[in-house]
Motif scaffolding. Structure first.
Motif, mmCIF file in Angstrom:
data_model
loop_
_atom_site.group_PDB
_atom_site.id
_atom_site.type_symbol
_atom_site.label_atom_id
_atom_site.label_comp_id
_atom_site.label_asym_id
_atom_site.label_seq_id
_atom_site.Cartn_x
_atom_site.Cartn_y
_atom_site.Cartn_z
ATOM 1 N N GLY A 105 0.826 -1.210 0.000
ATOM 2 C CA GLY A 105 0.000 0.000 0.000
ATOM 3 C C GLY A 105 0.857 1.255 0.000
ATOM 4 O O GLY A 105 0.529 2.236 -0.674
ATOM 5 N N GLY A 106 1.957 1.219 0.728
ATOM 6 C CA GLY A 106 2.873 2.355 0.765
ATOM 7 C C GLY A 106 3.521 2.630 -0.576
ATOM 8 O O GLY A 106 3.656 3.779 -0.994
ATOM 9 N N VAL A 107 3.924 1.561 -1.270
ATOM 10 C CA VAL A 107 4.522 1.714 -2.598
ATOM 11 C C VAL A 107 3.495 2.285 -3.571
ATOM 12 O O VAL A 107 3.788 3.214 -4.321
ATOM 13 C CB VAL A 107 5.099 0.374 -3.109
ATOM 14 C CG1 VAL A 107 5.438 0.448 -4.594
ATOM 15 C CG2 VAL A 107 6.325 -0.027 -2.305
ATOM 16 N N LEU A 108 2.284 1.728 -3.556
ATOM 17 C CA LEU A 108 1.233 2.234 -4.450
ATOM 18 C C LEU A 108 0.944 3.710 -4.184
ATOM 19 O O LEU A 108 0.805 4.506 -5.124
ATOM 20 C CB LEU A 108 -0.033 1.403 -4.308
ATOM 21 C CG LEU A 108 0.039 -0.018 -4.875
ATOM 22 C CD1 LEU A 108 -1.164 -0.847 -4.413
ATOM 23 C CD2 LEU A 108 0.125 0.022 -6.385
ATOM 24 N N ALA A 109 0.855 4.088 -2.913
ATOM 25 C CA ALA A 109 0.578 5.487 -2.563
ATOM 26 C C ALA A 109 1.723 6.399 -2.986
ATOM 27 O O ALA A 109 1.493 7.505 -3.495
ATOM 28 C CB ALA A 109 0.322 5.608 -1.062
ATOM 29 N N ALA A 110 2.957 5.936 -2.795
ATOM 30 C CA ALA A 110 4.118 6.755 -3.154
ATOM 31 C C ALA A 110 4.214 6.931 -4.674
ATOM 32 O O ALA A 110 4.565 8.012 -5.161
ATOM 33 C CB ALA A 110 5.392 6.121 -2.605
ATOM 34 N N LEU A 111 3.908 5.882 -5.431
ATOM 35 C CA LEU A 111 3.902 6.003 -6.888
ATOM 36 C C LEU A 111 2.806 6.966 -7.341
ATOM 37 O O LEU A 111 3.033 7.823 -8.196
ATOM 38 C CB LEU A 111 3.717 4.627 -7.535
ATOM 39 C CG LEU A 111 4.885 3.659 -7.403
ATOM 40 C CD1 LEU A 111 4.455 2.244 -7.789
ATOM 41 C CD2 LEU A 111 6.078 4.110 -8.236
ATOM 42 N N LYS A 112 1.627 6.837 -6.751
ATOM 43 C CA LYS A 112 0.509 7.713 -7.106
ATOM 44 C C LYS A 112 0.837 9.168 -6.778
ATOM 45 O O LYS A 112 0.520 10.075 -7.555
ATOM 46 C CB LYS A 112 -0.753 7.275 -6.369
ATOM 47 C CG LYS A 112 -1.965 8.085 -6.737
ATOM 48 C CD LYS A 112 -3.216 7.582 -6.063
ATOM 49 C CE LYS A 112 -4.406 8.418 -6.490
ATOM 50 N NZ LYS A 112 -5.653 7.933 -5.903
ATOM 51 N N ALA A 113 1.485 9.401 -5.632
ATOM 52 C CA ALA A 113 1.842 10.762 -5.226
ATOM 53 C C ALA A 113 2.792 11.414 -6.227
ATOM 54 O O ALA A 113 2.826 12.635 -6.358
ATOM 55 C CB ALA A 113 2.468 10.755 -3.834
ATOM 56 N N ARG A 114 3.551 10.595 -6.939
ATOM 57 C CA ARG A 114 4.486 11.097 -7.946
ATOM 58 C C ARG A 114 3.895 11.047 -9.357
ATOM 59 O O ARG A 114 4.611 11.209 -10.329
ATOM 60 C CB ARG A 114 5.775 10.284 -7.877
ATOM 61 C CG ARG A 114 6.568 10.578 -6.609
ATOM 62 C CD ARG A 114 7.604 9.507 -6.339
ATOM 63 N NE ARG A 114 8.398 9.825 -5.165
ATOM 64 C CZ ARG A 114 7.994 9.629 -3.914
ATOM 65 N NH1 ARG A 114 6.808 9.102 -3.669
ATOM 66 N NH2 ARG A 114 8.771 9.951 -2.896
#
Length: 98
Positions: free
Chosen positions: A81-90
């Protein structure tokens, strides 16, 4: 380098940059790989045997941005979930590989 209890290793391969990060306890792994045709994928593995592969659809995404997202995600309580959120934030568009 350690990030809040997690260690990571940066690897380089012959096709370019491949980044991988292991949780210090060895329970989870995330990495970036290049596949045929230059496509890039994020791979998530958990000690339980769960594997998720994400195709990076955004060809303009830089390796530095992806690297930052993976570093951020490995520190999350829920790594995937953290990776998905970090990718989305970028604004890095990904989809689950089939």
């Amino acid at each position: 380098m350690n990030l809040k209890g997690f260690g990571y290793i940066l690897h380089r391969n012959y096709e370019g940059v491949s980044m991988s990060f292991h949780a210090r306890n060895g329970a989870e792994f995330v990495g970036l790989r290049s596949v045929i045709g230059g496509r890039r994928q994020v791979v998530y593995d958990a000690r339980t045997g769960k594997r998720v592969v994400l195709d990076i659809r955004d060809v303009s995404a830089t390796d530095d941005d992806i690297n930052s997202a993976l570093k951020e995600g490995i520190n999350a309580r829920n790594v995937l979930g953290g990776v998905l959120a970090a990718l989305k934030a970028r604004d890095i568009n990904v989809e689950f590989a089939s």
